[in-house]
Design an enzyme around this catalytic site. Structure first.
Site, PDB file in Angstrom:
ATOM      1  N   ASN A  92       0.887  -1.567  -0.005  1.00  0.00           N
ATOM      2  CA  ASN A  92       0.080  -0.113  -0.255  1.00  0.00           C
ATOM      3  C   ASN A  92       0.729   1.595  -0.371  1.00  0.00           C
ATOM      4  OD1 ASN A  92       0.866  -0.574   2.846  1.00  0.00           O
ATOM      5  ND2 ASN A  92      -1.032   0.174   3.281  1.00  0.00           N
ATOM      6  N   ILE A  93       0.445   2.471  -0.454  1.00  0.00           N
ATOM      7  CA  ILE A  93       1.441   3.430  -0.820  1.00  0.00           C
ATOM      8  C   ILE A  93      -0.384   4.686  -0.174  1.00  0.00           C
ATOM      9  CG2 ILE A  93       2.215   5.351  -2.350  1.00  0.00           C
ATOM     10  CD1 ILE A  93       3.221   2.684  -3.936  1.00  0.00           C
ATOM     11  N   GLU A  94       0.360   5.639   0.508  1.00  0.00           N
ATOM     12  CA  GLU A  94      -0.032   6.392   0.965  1.00  0.00           C
ATOM     13  C   GLU A  94       0.039   7.648   0.222  1.00  0.00           C
ATOM     14  OE1 GLU A  94      -1.692   4.807   5.233  1.00  0.00           O
ATOM     15  OE2 GLU A  94      -0.399   6.213   5.410  1.00  0.00           O
TER      16      GLU A  94
ATOM     17  N   CYS B 198      -4.023   0.831  -2.632  1.00  0.00           N
ATOM     18  CA  CYS B 198      -3.751  -0.027  -1.705  1.00  0.00           C
ATOM     19  C   CYS B 198      -3.465  -1.485  -2.066  1.00  0.00           C
ATOM     20  CB  CYS B 198      -5.641  -1.001  -1.409  1.00  0.00           C
ATOM     21  SG  CYS B 198      -6.540  -0.489  -0.559  1.00  0.00           S
TER      22      CYS B 198
ATOM     23  N   GLU C 224      -2.609  -5.145  -3.372  1.00  0.00           N
ATOM     24  CA  GLU C 224      -3.727  -6.250  -3.642  1.00  0.00           C
ATOM     25  C   GLU C 224      -3.374  -5.342  -5.088  1.00  0.00           C
ATOM     26  OE1 GLU C 224      -4.928  -4.659  -0.409  1.00  0.00           O
ATOM     27  OE2 GLU C 224      -6.682  -6.017  -0.147  1.00  0.00           O
TER      28      GLU C 224
ATOM     29  N   CYS D 152     -10.226  -4.348   1.096  1.00  0.00           N
ATOM     30  CA  CYS D 152     -10.820  -3.660   0.991  1.00  0.00           C
ATOM     31  C   CYS D 152     -12.022  -4.108  -0.300  1.00  0.00           C
ATOM     32  CB  CYS D 152     -10.548  -1.869   0.523  1.00  0.00           C
ATOM     33  SG  CYS D 152     -10.339  -1.332  -0.975  1.00  0.00           S
TER      34      CYS D 152
ATOM     35  N   CYS E  96     -11.353  -2.645  -3.365  1.00  0.00           N
ATOM     36  CA  CYS E  96      -9.692  -4.167  -4.250  1.00  0.00           C
ATOM     37  C   CYS E  96     -11.041  -5.609  -4.531  1.00  0.00           C
ATOM     38  CB  CYS E  96      -9.073  -4.659  -3.040  1.00  0.00           C
ATOM     39  SG  CYS E  96      -8.031  -3.369  -2.798  1.00  0.00           S
TER      40      CYS E  96
END
Length: 136
Positions: A42-44, A53, A55, A85, A88
């Site tokens: 995941n990359i915010e 996310c 996935e 989520c 995803c």
């Protein structure tokens, strides 16, 4: 590839997560029908909505390489059994409808699900075709 080996790849991907806001690390690994493996984390982003996310990154990496038939998806996270989520799950529906979705805490502690378990009565490409046909 064996589930334990895929889980190890997802755990390694989790280490690369960029999560300065939530501090919630997630890693994923997908295996395509030809045995290719793609990972993601995941990359915010400070504005939140561009966050993506693990996935989806793994799936999109596979698709960007021409691999659209995914047979296994592994998800690992910082909580006890981190599940995909809703967004995803919809992406999984598009590219991995028949895949095993494996949610893991470790190589020894994991559960295997079908997409139907996680997203019953889902909407997919065939629904769009039916809609177009009905309007003709």
């Amino acid at each position: 590839m064996e589930n334990k080996d895929l889980i190890k790849k997802a755990l390694k991907a989790k280490e690369m997560a960029y999560v300065p806001y939530s501090n919630f690390h997630v890693g994923a690994a997908v295996e395509t029908d030809d045995g290719s493996i793609f990972t993601g984390c995941n990359i915010e982003n400070a504005s939140y909505s561009p966050t993506i996310c693990a996935e989806r990154i793994a799936i999109f990496k596979a698709v960007s390489e021409g691999k659209t038939r995914i047979k296994k998806i592994i998800v690992v996270g910082d909580s006890d059994m981190t599940f995909p989520c809703g967004v995803c799950r919809q992406v999984i529906r598009e590219f991995a409808r028949d895949a095993e979705v494996i949610v893991a805490n470790s190589t020894d502690e994991y559960k295997v699900y079908s997409l139907e378990d996680l997203l019953p009565h889902s909407f997919g490409p065939e629904d769009l075709k039916r809609s177009k046909k009905d309007s003709d």
